[in-house]
Design a protein around this motif. Sequence first.
Motif, mmCIF file in Angstrom:
data_model
loop_
_atom_site.group_PDB
_atom_site.id
_atom_site.type_symbol
_atom_site.label_atom_id
_atom_site.label_comp_id
_atom_site.label_asym_id
_atom_site.label_seq_id
_atom_site.Cartn_x
_atom_site.Cartn_y
_atom_site.Cartn_z
ATOM 1 N N SER A 115 0.855 -1.191 0.000
ATOM 2 C CA SER A 115 0.000 0.000 0.000
ATOM 3 C C SER A 115 0.887 1.235 0.000
ATOM 4 N N TRP A 116 0.613 2.159 -0.924
ATOM 5 C CA TRP A 116 1.469 3.329 -1.122
ATOM 6 C C TRP A 116 0.641 4.595 -1.174
ATOM 7 N N ARG A 117 1.229 5.691 -0.702
ATOM 8 C CA ARG A 117 0.635 7.016 -0.816
ATOM 9 C C ARG A 117 1.723 7.997 -1.218
ATOM 10 N N ILE A 118 1.324 9.060 -1.902
ATOM 11 C CA ILE A 118 2.267 10.140 -2.145
ATOM 12 C C ILE A 118 2.362 10.935 -0.852
ATOM 13 N N ALA A 119 3.571 11.226 -0.441
ATOM 14 C CA ALA A 119 3.788 12.046 0.744
ATOM 15 C C ALA A 119 4.615 13.257 0.351
ATOM 16 N N ARG A 120 4.413 14.336 1.078
ATOM 17 C CA ARG A 120 5.131 15.582 0.818
ATOM 18 C C ARG A 120 6.008 15.884 2.027
ATOM 19 N N LEU A 121 7.272 16.167 1.771
ATOM 20 C CA LEU A 121 8.205 16.573 2.816
ATOM 21 C C LEU A 121 8.492 18.054 2.614
ATOM 22 N N SER A 122 8.036 18.867 3.542
ATOM 23 C CA SER A 122 8.259 20.309 3.469
ATOM 24 C C SER A 122 9.386 20.693 4.416
ATOM 25 N N GLY A 123 10.014 21.825 4.152
ATOM 26 C CA GLY A 123 11.068 22.327 5.030
ATOM 27 C C GLY A 123 12.323 21.482 4.998
ATOM 28 N N LEU A 124 12.716 21.048 3.837
ATOM 29 C CA LEU A 124 13.838 20.124 3.685
ATOM 30 C C LEU A 124 15.087 20.580 4.429
ATOM 31 N N ASP A 126 15.232 23.192 6.754
ATOM 32 C CA ASP A 126 14.979 23.893 8.012
ATOM 33 C C ASP A 126 14.384 22.972 9.068
ATOM 34 N N ASP A 127 13.130 22.632 8.906
ATOM 35 C CA ASP A 127 12.417 21.818 9.876
ATOM 36 C C ASP A 127 11.579 20.796 9.110
ATOM 37 N N PRO A 128 12.211 19.737 8.586
ATOM 38 C CA PRO A 128 11.484 18.819 7.713
ATOM 39 C C PRO A 128 10.328 18.121 8.422
ATOM 40 N N ALA A 129 9.192 18.036 7.709
ATOM 41 C CA ALA A 129 8.018 17.347 8.234
ATOM 42 C C ALA A 129 7.234 16.733 7.073
ATOM 43 N N TRP A 130 6.755 15.517 7.248
ATOM 44 C CA TRP A 130 5.987 14.795 6.234
ATOM 45 C C TRP A 130 4.495 15.047 6.422
ATOM 46 N N ASP A 131 3.765 15.055 5.323
ATOM 47 C CA ASP A 131 2.326 14.951 5.393
ATOM 48 C C ASP A 131 1.844 14.169 4.171
ATOM 49 N N TRP A 132 0.707 13.490 4.343
ATOM 50 C CA TRP A 132 0.152 12.658 3.267
ATOM 51 C C TRP A 132 -0.458 13.543 2.214
ATOM 52 N N PHE A 133 -0.471 13.042 0.996
ATOM 53 C CA PHE A 133 -0.994 13.874 -0.067
ATOM 54 C C PHE A 133 -1.947 13.144 -1.004
ATOM 55 N N SER A 134 -2.069 11.858 -0.922
ATOM 56 C CA SER A 134 -2.929 11.148 -1.864
ATOM 57 C C SER A 134 -3.653 10.024 -1.153
ATOM 58 N N GLY A 135 -4.581 9.422 -1.878
ATOM 59 C CA GLY A 135 -5.217 8.210 -1.391
ATOM 60 C C GLY A 135 -4.243 7.052 -1.472
ATOM 61 N N VAL A 136 -4.686 5.875 -1.089
ATOM 62 C CA VAL A 136 -3.837 4.689 -1.063
ATOM 63 C C VAL A 136 -3.846 4.015 -2.437
ATOM 64 N N PHE A 137 -2.653 3.664 -2.910
ATOM 65 C CA PHE A 137 -2.481 2.972 -4.176
ATOM 66 C C PHE A 137 -1.864 1.595 -3.922
ATOM 67 N N ASP A 138 -2.139 0.654 -4.825
ATOM 68 C CA ASP A 138 -1.590 -0.688 -4.716
ATOM 69 C C ASP A 138 -0.358 -0.888 -5.578
ATOM 70 N N ASP A 139 -0.213 -0.088 -6.596
ATOM 71 C CA ASP A 139 0.927 -0.180 -7.496
ATOM 72 C C ASP A 139 1.278 1.236 -7.907
ATOM 73 N N ILE A 140 2.549 1.505 -8.156
ATOM 74 C CA ILE A 140 2.990 2.874 -8.366
ATOM 75 C C ILE A 140 4.007 2.995 -9.489
ATOM 76 N N GLY A 141 4.192 4.211 -9.953
ATOM 77 C CA GLY A 141 5.212 4.543 -10.933
ATOM 78 C C GLY A 141 5.829 5.882 -10.561
ATOM 79 N N PRO A 142 6.742 6.399 -11.359
ATOM 80 C CA PRO A 142 7.420 7.657 -11.044
ATOM 81 C C PRO A 142 6.450 8.837 -10.934
ATOM 82 N N ILE A 143 6.854 9.833 -10.140
ATOM 83 C CA ILE A 143 6.123 11.090 -10.010
ATOM 84 C C ILE A 143 6.820 12.103 -10.918
ATOM 85 N N VAL A 144 6.036 12.853 -11.681
ATOM 86 C CA VAL A 144 6.582 13.852 -12.595
ATOM 87 C C VAL A 144 5.852 15.165 -12.336
#
Length: 173
Positions: A115-124, A126-144
């Motif tokens: 199970s996979w989700r796109i996650a966003r890491l902000s503040g690379l 300074d103060d890095p923190a993750w947050d979820w950004f998409s629904g759950v996927f079963d198979d994935i490919g590159p993000i463009v």
Amino acid sequence: GAVYFSACSDAYGCELWRSYEGIAGAQPVADTCPGRCGGNPRDLADSGPGVLFSADDGQHGRELWLLRTNSGQPPEMLPEVRPGPYDSGPRHVLVTSSSLNADTVWAWVAVGEDSWRIARLSGLYDDPAWDWFSGVFDDIGPIVEQGGRLFAVGRREGLNQGTELWRSDPPAG
């Protein structure tokens, strides 16, 4: 003038190495899993003043690491998406251009078995923190990233559509 890549040796196992243009030889620049175990770095991404890569330190599972290329410091593990021994398994790491907020990192991360989700890491830097950004996927490919939008190939269980191209319009979703 530097090239970063994953390579294996008897002394370090598989780790991150660097070679400079016009200079013979290469040197290891990270020992994410000390000794011969090897962190097996992959999914390398240029983040301007640093190199992002995923590696397994033998304690936290596969996580995202940052090597600040001009600092002379060893790479640092960024905050875990799934704290503890769970493998977040960041894949298809993308650092966005200024059109989507510079120094923002996007990656597919594991949220469970297959199970996979796109996650966003902000503040690379300074103060890095993750947050979820998409629904759950079963198979994935590159993000463009194109024109301020993210595109990715993925398959979602239950939709019975097979693998499809998905679009996201950050920050709306």
